[in-house]
Motif scaffolding. Sequence first.
Motif, PDB file in Angstrom:
ATOM      1  N   VAL A  86      41.031  36.553  30.349  1.00 41.43           N
ATOM      2  CA  VAL A  86      40.053  37.122  31.265  1.00 41.43           C
ATOM      3  C   VAL A  86      39.276  38.191  30.499  1.00 41.43           C
ATOM      4  O   VAL A  86      39.777  39.295  30.283  1.00 41.43           O
ATOM      5  N   PRO A  87      38.069  37.870  30.040  1.00 41.06           N
ATOM      6  CA  PRO A  87      37.284  38.880  29.319  1.00 41.06           C
ATOM      7  C   PRO A  87      36.959  40.068  30.214  1.00 41.06           C
ATOM      8  O   PRO A  87      36.929  39.938  31.449  1.00 41.06           O
ATOM      9  N   HIS A  88      36.737  41.203  29.589  1.00 47.06           N
ATOM     10  CA  HIS A  88      36.480  42.417  30.354  1.00 47.06           C
ATOM     11  C   HIS A  88      35.306  42.232  31.306  1.00 47.06           C
ATOM     12  O   HIS A  88      35.319  42.735  32.438  1.00 47.06           O
ATOM     13  N   SER A  89      34.289  41.490  30.882  1.00 41.91           N
ATOM     14  CA  SER A  89      33.101  41.294  31.716  1.00 41.91           C
ATOM     15  C   SER A  89      33.412  40.551  33.016  1.00 41.91           C
ATOM     16  O   SER A  89      32.673  40.660  33.990  1.00 41.91           O
ATOM     17  N   ALA A  90      34.506  39.783  33.014  1.00 39.22           N
ATOM     18  CA  ALA A  90      34.858  38.986  34.196  1.00 39.22           C
ATOM     19  C   ALA A  90      35.972  39.604  35.018  1.00 39.22           C
ATOM     20  O   ALA A  90      36.336  39.059  36.067  1.00 39.22           O
ATOM     21  N   GLN A  91      36.519  40.724  34.591  1.00 44.40           N
ATOM     22  CA  GLN A  91      37.721  41.250  35.222  1.00 44.40           C
ATOM     23  C   GLN A  91      37.531  41.555  36.694  1.00 44.40           C
ATOM     24  O   GLN A  91      38.360  41.175  37.535  1.00 44.40           O
ATOM     25  N   LYS A 141      38.483  40.184  42.376  1.00 45.87           N
ATOM     26  CA  LYS A 141      38.004  39.900  43.733  1.00 45.87           C
ATOM     27  C   LYS A 141      38.375  38.480  44.141  1.00 45.87           C
ATOM     28  O   LYS A 141      38.734  38.227  45.302  1.00 45.87           O
ATOM     29  N   GLY A 142      38.287  37.556  43.195  1.00 40.92           N
ATOM     30  CA  GLY A 142      38.632  36.175  43.497  1.00 40.92           C
ATOM     31  C   GLY A 142      40.083  36.013  43.880  1.00 40.92           C
ATOM     32  O   GLY A 142      40.415  35.322  44.851  1.00 40.92           O
ATOM     33  N   ASN A 173      46.878  47.147  43.603  1.00 42.27           N
ATOM     34  CA  ASN A 173      47.620  46.785  42.399  1.00 42.27           C
ATOM     35  C   ASN A 173      46.650  46.841  41.231  1.00 42.27           C
ATOM     36  O   ASN A 173      45.913  45.889  40.972  1.00 42.27           O
ATOM     37  N   VAL A 174      46.639  47.976  40.548  1.00 41.72           N
ATOM     38  CA  VAL A 174      45.670  48.217  39.487  1.00 41.72           C
ATOM     39  C   VAL A 174      45.883  47.295  38.298  1.00 41.72           C
ATOM     40  O   VAL A 174      44.972  47.082  37.496  1.00 41.72           O
ATOM     41  N   GLY A 204      40.115  47.348  40.730  1.00 45.85           N
ATOM     42  CA  GLY A 204      38.813  47.431  41.368  1.00 45.85           C
ATOM     43  C   GLY A 204      38.746  46.860  42.760  1.00 45.85           C
ATOM     44  O   GLY A 204      37.672  46.801  43.355  1.00 45.85           O
ATOM     45  N   VAL A 205      39.896  46.444  43.333  1.00 48.69           N
ATOM     46  CA  VAL A 205      39.927  45.838  44.664  1.00 48.69           C
ATOM     47  C   VAL A 205      40.885  46.622  45.550  1.00 48.69           C
ATOM     48  O   VAL A 205      42.085  46.686  45.273  1.00 48.69           O
TER      49      VAL A 205
END
Length: 489
Positions: A56-61, A66-67, A247-248, A253-254
Amino acid sequence: MLVAAAALLLGGGGLAAVATTALAGSNDSQPAAGHQHTVLASTISCPDVGIKLRQVPHSAQLQVSKGLATLDRQVHDAYHRMMAGSGSTVLTQLKQQRQRTISTMITAIARDAKRPSYLWKMSGCTMKPVDEGAGTGGFDSTKSTRDGWYQGQQPQPQDGGQQQNQQPGQDGGQQQSQDPGQQQGQNGDQQQNRPGGPSPDDFVDITAVQPNAGDPPFAAPRGGNATTGTFTTECGRNEEGHFNPDNVIVTPGVSNGAHHTHDYVGNKTTDAFSNNDSLAASDTTCTNGDQSTYYWPVLRKLDGNAEQKPGAAQDANVGSVITPATVTLTYRGSQAGQVQAMPRFLRIITGDAKAFTNGTKNANASWSCTGFEDRQLKDKYPLCPNGSQVVRTFAFQNCWDGRDIDSGNHRDHVAFSDRNGNCPNNFRAIPQLVERITYDVPQGNSFAVDSFPEQLHKPVTDHGDFINVMSDDLMNKAVSCINGGRECR
């Protein structure tokens, strides 16, 4: 005559179960009057996308976080639609929802990494009987756990898990309301059959369990090559009330990414939006300056109290939160020799919050009672004698790949050693964090761990999370104490 149809939430990565009970009527084909007949429960079983993520690249994290949270919510909602009588349309609607969500995740990952097309196969969910491996945790916690402890090769039950804790003459659970717990009927009856679990079969009298914990992590490393020192960090019992349902590690971010409430000690500011910089700048509850984040699901009394802790009633986690009596955080050495320092910001998850639906490959729950800790339960809650406290033990992975502080599925960068302390190829030994948490609980089957709502509060789903935020100096002190055979704080 059909008199009841009870649907139990089991989904998330997940599943939902439906059990139908009939009473005798005038038809001769029905059971005799006064008797009940339970039709085999069925489940909606969905693949756990998170476990299969490789990169999971940082850009997609954030999009992936969220997914994953959306997939959990979709199964949760599918359960409610089933309860409302949607019937066979649930699976079709759920697959369509999951396809859209997984498509978004694939697109986000593919921008900066190889397209994870294999995720497409994980959108469909199926209906299957509960007894096809979905209900017991997949191993017998009353048997020895010595062989294969560290590599997920848990002992298999001899009887499908249905009667694993029975003695001759028992009848599938009635004995559990005997010593030490005539109390079960007093404190737990109104909770025993409540939707969302747990069930009476999730509890066992600890005095009926055979000793099974002769090796690490329950016994300290020993032998000629072992590093026998310890480093203990004292961080309190969450007296300050640091709770959230985030759950960080898994869903950064969620908000409410865990769908259950976590207890925190150590780092004072940890939530879904924490990052390395904010963790390093935070104050701590630890007396030695350890800024690490230690968290686990709260334990609750099944008293019906809709206590307004974050992540509580809206996710079927109801009951008064029990403050631990003690929390002990100890770092230990290796059977095979010296350990190396953990990197700062290393993230480790032990156990599997969805083990009830995922199976036991990553399960690592350990339940016991004070005075009986040579007897560890993996898929049962312990019923302790009067004066004995419930004990949860979290033993974390003790091998690291030497490169990454995290991985796509949050597991591949760390591993358990074998029983002799040997790490997998290209992994190195690090201090093993062992958390021991004790509780004063009501007598009987009147407590349960917080869980994803679909996991029915099963004990096998217990898990712990950890982010190492020790300073390099403090970590080096811990390593020196462990390798030097000293006991330090």
